[in-house]
Design a protein around this motif. Structure first.
Motif, PDB file in Angstrom:
ATOM      1  N   UNK A  66      32.116  20.800  27.629  1.00  0.00           N
ATOM      2  CA  UNK A  66      31.114  19.294  26.781  1.00  0.00           C
ATOM      3  C   UNK A  66      32.591  18.320  26.260  1.00  0.00           C
ATOM      4  N   UNK A  67      33.110  18.667  25.418  1.00  0.00           N
ATOM      5  CA  UNK A  67      34.099  17.815  25.164  1.00  0.00           C
ATOM      6  C   UNK A  67      35.051  16.915  25.991  1.00  0.00           C
TER       7      UNK A  67
ATOM      8  N   UNK B 146      32.715  26.330  27.571  1.00  0.00           N
ATOM      9  CA  UNK B 146      31.484  25.332  27.494  1.00  0.00           C
ATOM     10  C   UNK B 146      31.747  24.031  26.463  1.00  0.00           C
ATOM     11  N   UNK B 147      32.220  24.821  25.205  1.00  0.00           N
ATOM     12  CA  UNK B 147      32.074  23.546  24.589  1.00  0.00           C
ATOM     13  C   UNK B 147      33.620  23.031  25.191  1.00  0.00           C
TER      14      UNK B 147
ATOM     15  N   UNK C 188      26.428  29.366  20.312  1.00  0.00           N
ATOM     16  CA  UNK C 188      26.397  30.208  21.711  1.00  0.00           C
ATOM     17  C   UNK C 188      25.956  31.982  21.680  1.00  0.00           C
TER      18      UNK C 188
ATOM     19  N   UNK D   3      33.011  32.144  27.038  1.00  0.00           N
ATOM     20  CA  UNK D   3      31.761  31.753  27.994  1.00  0.00           C
ATOM     21  C   UNK D   3      31.492  30.423  26.969  1.00  0.00           C
TER      22      UNK D   3
ATOM     23  N   UNK E  73      29.750  26.683  16.079  1.00  0.00           N
ATOM     24  CA  UNK E  73      28.711  26.889  16.901  1.00  0.00           C
ATOM     25  C   UNK E  73      28.660  27.802  17.991  1.00  0.00           C
TER      26      UNK E  73
END
Ligand code: ATP
Ligand code: MG
Lengths: 481, 250
Positions: A451-452, A447-448, A434, A443, A430
């Protein structure tokens, strides 16, 4: 730059507390230790009526007989309750009419925290009641609120100005003897916020309070009481940061929410207290009792983003007493380094057709331990109660832990209970994906993680959501492996 | 533009690339073919800077600069784009949010301000129309629950958004239905110019009917064992790889 597991781990370990500074404001602090005299002195200092002093003393008596709880999945050196000073107030005692009168150093502190008052004031629709250490020093927007009959003030002020309301409700949801920390809080609480929304009134702005622990070795015992009268609505925000300290700081707050018939309370928290150094030294102990009562058709939503504290022990709960009442709990808990969090909720279904929703997102990095502990209780009278629980854990690295302790007690056959749980890991793939799109690793993690956590972040009021996203980013800088 | 010199790479003590030489100039389209496991995706990953692979010999040079010390995101900022053979899912992050972050990070690296929202929306509209992507699709979590073909189309959408100088498409055709293949290929062709270059990794001649290569290379056992024009792809389709493998041994 290479991001092998080892390097990532190292980078994670070098992340220091962002808000690690200490403001030197002259304070009036009580001698350390706790006994009846101190309890009485606190009450006198705050010019409280006799009934309040008695109430505190009752709590103190109960506390003396109680033991610190040990059932949570956390380990820490127990605080020495006789080594703490139980009262500290900024020296400038009277409230100010304008910011010009406030200690410039204090204002500077706010600025460094990014919560400068003048900025906050401009933020349309946000009333700010700032608690530094134990005494409120600034209140804004009071007039607008007063026009609607809304009372929003410090609890000390409420005790003096609205004794009938305080007397009726304080301790009605979290009794003095409820638990060890609640009893301690009841005896020595220094200040906190009080909020009353009259019948049928929709509070036109988000109410917010910023808490800070500032005085070395001073325990912070906040007491919050929010009463939403029939058919009213209020959204309440609470957020905090604290300067770094070497010794552990104890924080034992109590929050009581009362939602009368058809009322709704939304209570949002962003918590970023000093989590301790990367070696696990220091940090805030956060033992909080938060509970709300829903009468008929009432609704209480707890939303929390927990990134700070060395040890967190916190279960915002809903007592769904009235028929058709609704309880919600949305939580993001981040732990890094040696942080330990044992947090979750209790949904007590008493009335008919009561509904509850629990969404918990735990993110663990470093050597931290992150536990979800939740109770869903359906009493025999609670026909057609429904609960949905979802607990997701995200792990970074191999040295942290995620634990889920769901307790379900059902005494009525018509209940519908659903529980889902997942555990996942941020993958190198992942991150690389990115990176390949030009997004650097920190970053990418942000982001991950965002999202989670999205389902919960979406529940926060706009301005808080932005702050919360930043916090997640700061708390997890460089942490993956 | 891209020059690969005697590139050797390994993963976990296993040598995978064993001396690759390749030169790609602006305006060119190169196709890389070769049997399963020959090292095509590995080559793509090494060009993109994936740390998992250790370069033991040789180098990758972009515009005269050795990329050795560049992190994957720095390579991306220099205009390298990889359409993944297996795109990764990122739950809770919408395609739009992901693209916004990617574009603004690249801009930041170039010292530019964030792209204004209006401009971003215009770009998204334009590119999604070109690739016939439903706008609703863009608010879904990145690759989560996407069908195989949707993932591939979404990769090319990202390429269109980022306008790379060097695009490497790793089996972008596999999983696409006939119509989708045409749409995606047309998209790639529209993005082609004399200033950029495309490397397509594929098993099938069909894609190359749409994206016509200037050169075709055959990778076998970590080496380019044969290069030729577009007719080489036809020959492979007909004869398979055995004759080349045999040739290589000789
Ligand atoms: N992380 C890894 N660990 C071990 N072996 C690997 C790793 N990555 C790739 N390999 C091996 O390297 C070889 C080349 O793999 P690669 O994915 O580059 O092949 P490919 O040419 O893309 O194949 P395909 O046509 O099937 O996509 C294979 O034998 C594969 O198993
Ligand atoms: Mg491959």
């Amino acid at each position: 730059m290479a991001y092998t597991e080892e390097e990532l781990k190292k980078e994670l370990e070098t992340k220091e507390y962002e808000y690690g500074f200490y403001t030197d404001i002259e304070s009036e602090t009580f001698p350390v230790g706790l006994n009846e005299d101190i309890v009485v002195a606190i009450s006198r200092k705050k010019e409280e009526p006799e009934w309040m002093t008695e109430w505190r003393l009752e709590a103190f008596k109960a506390w003396k007989e109680m033991d610190e709880p040990e059932w949570a999945n956390v380990q820490y050196a127990k605080p020495d309750f006789q080594a703490i000073s139980y009262y500290s107030a900024p020296n400038s005692k009277p409230k100010y009419d304008s910011l010009d009168e406030v200690d410039p150093e204090l204002l500077d502190t706010f600025k460094r925290l990014g919560i400068s008052l003048d900025e906050q004031k401009k933020l349309a629709g946000v009333a700010v009641d700032i608690v530094i250490d134990s005494v409120s020093v600034a209140t804004t927007f009071k007039k607008t609120l007063a026009e609607k009959g809304i009372i929003f003030c410090s609890i000390s002020e409420a005790i003096k100005e609205h004794p009938e309301l305080v007397k009726k409700y304080i301790g009605s949801i979290v009794p003095q003897k409820d638990n060890f920390y609640a009893a301690l809080n009841s005896a020595v609480f220094s200040d906190g916020s009080f909020c009353y929304i009259p019948k049928g009134v929709r509070c036109p702005m988000e109410l917010s309070t910023y808490f800070r622990i500032n005085q070395a070795g001073t325990g912070q015992f906040e007491r919050t009481l929010v009463i939403a009268d029939e058919g009213s609505y209020v959204s309440y925000l609470e957020g905090c940061t604290a300067p770094s300290r070497d010794e552990n700081q104890l924080h034992a707050a109590v929050v009581e929410l009362i939602a009368l018939d058809d009322a709704e309370i939304k209570y949002s928290t962003v918590q970023n207290w000093f989590p301790g150094g990367k070696d696990g030294v220091g940090g805030v102990f956060n033992f909080v009792t938060k509970r709300g009562l829903c009468e008929k058709n009432a609704k209480i939503s707890w939303t929390q983003v927990e990134t700070g504290s060395a040890v967190t022990w916190k279960y915002p709960s809903c007592i769904l007493k009235g028929d058709n009442s609704i309880g919600e709990f949305y939580s993001i808990a981040v732990t890094n380094n040696y942080q330990q969090a044992d947090t979750g909720t209790k949904m007590i279904h008493i009335g008919k057709n009561t509904r509850s929703t629990i969404i918990s997102k735990g993110i663990s990095a470093g050597k931290s331990q992150n536990s979800y502990r939740g109770l869903v209780q359906v009493n025999s009278r609670a026909k057609n109660a429904r609960n949905f629980s979802q607990c997701d854990s995200l792990l970074m690295g191999n040295e942290c832990g995620a634990h889920t302790f769901p307790y379900i007690e059902v005494k009525n056959k018509t209940a519908q209970i659903e529980h889902e749980a997942t555990t996942s890991k941020i993958g190198e793939d992942q991150i690389f994906y990115c990176n390949q799109r030009g997004i650097e690793t920190e970053k990418a993690i942000a982001l991950i993680v965002n999202g989670f956590s999205k389902e919960v972040l979406n529940k926060l009021p706009m301005e808080f959501a932005v702050e919360a996203q930043k916090l997640l980013e700061i708390s997890l800088e460089g942490s993956v492996g | 533009m891209l020059k690969i010199n005697d590139l050797h790479a390994r993963v976990e003590d296993k040598d995978i690339l064993k001396g690759i030489n390749l030169e790609v100039n602006a305006g060119e389209v190169h196709a890389i073919m070769g049997p399963n496991g020959s090292g095509k995706s590995t080559l793509a990953s090494v060009i993109a800077g994936k740390e998992e692979f250790e370069v033991t010999q040789g180098n990758v040079v972009l515009d005269g600069e050795d990329l050795e010390d560049d992190a994957p995101e720095e390579r991306a900022h220099k205009g390298i784009f990889l359409s993944f053979q297996y795109p990764v899912e990122i739950p809770g992050v919408s395609v739009t949010n992901f693209m916004k972050t990617a574009i603004n990070e690249s801009r930041k690296a170039r010292g530019l301000e964030d792209m204004p929202a209006k401009e971003m929306l215009k770009l998204i509209r334009e590119k999604s129309e070109m690739l016939e992507i439903d706008r609703k699709f863009l608010s879904r979590s990145l690759n989560e629950g996407f069908s195989g073909g949707e993932k591939k189309r979404n990769e090319i959408f990202q390429m269109a958004m980022l306008e790379p100088r060097l695009a490497i498409l790793d089996e972008t055709d596999s999983g696409l239905d006939i119509d989708a293949l045409r749409i995606v290929a047309n998209g790639v062709n529209k993005l082609k110019s004399k200033d950029n270059a495309v490397v397509v990794i594929t098993h099938y001649q069909r894609l190359l009917e749409y994206i016509v290569p200037d050169f075709v290379h055959v990778l076998h056992n970590g080496k380019i064992v044969k290069s030729g024009g577009k007719e080489l792809a036809l020959e492979l389709e007909e004869k398979g790889y055995d004759w080349i493998k045999n040739e290589a041994v000789v």
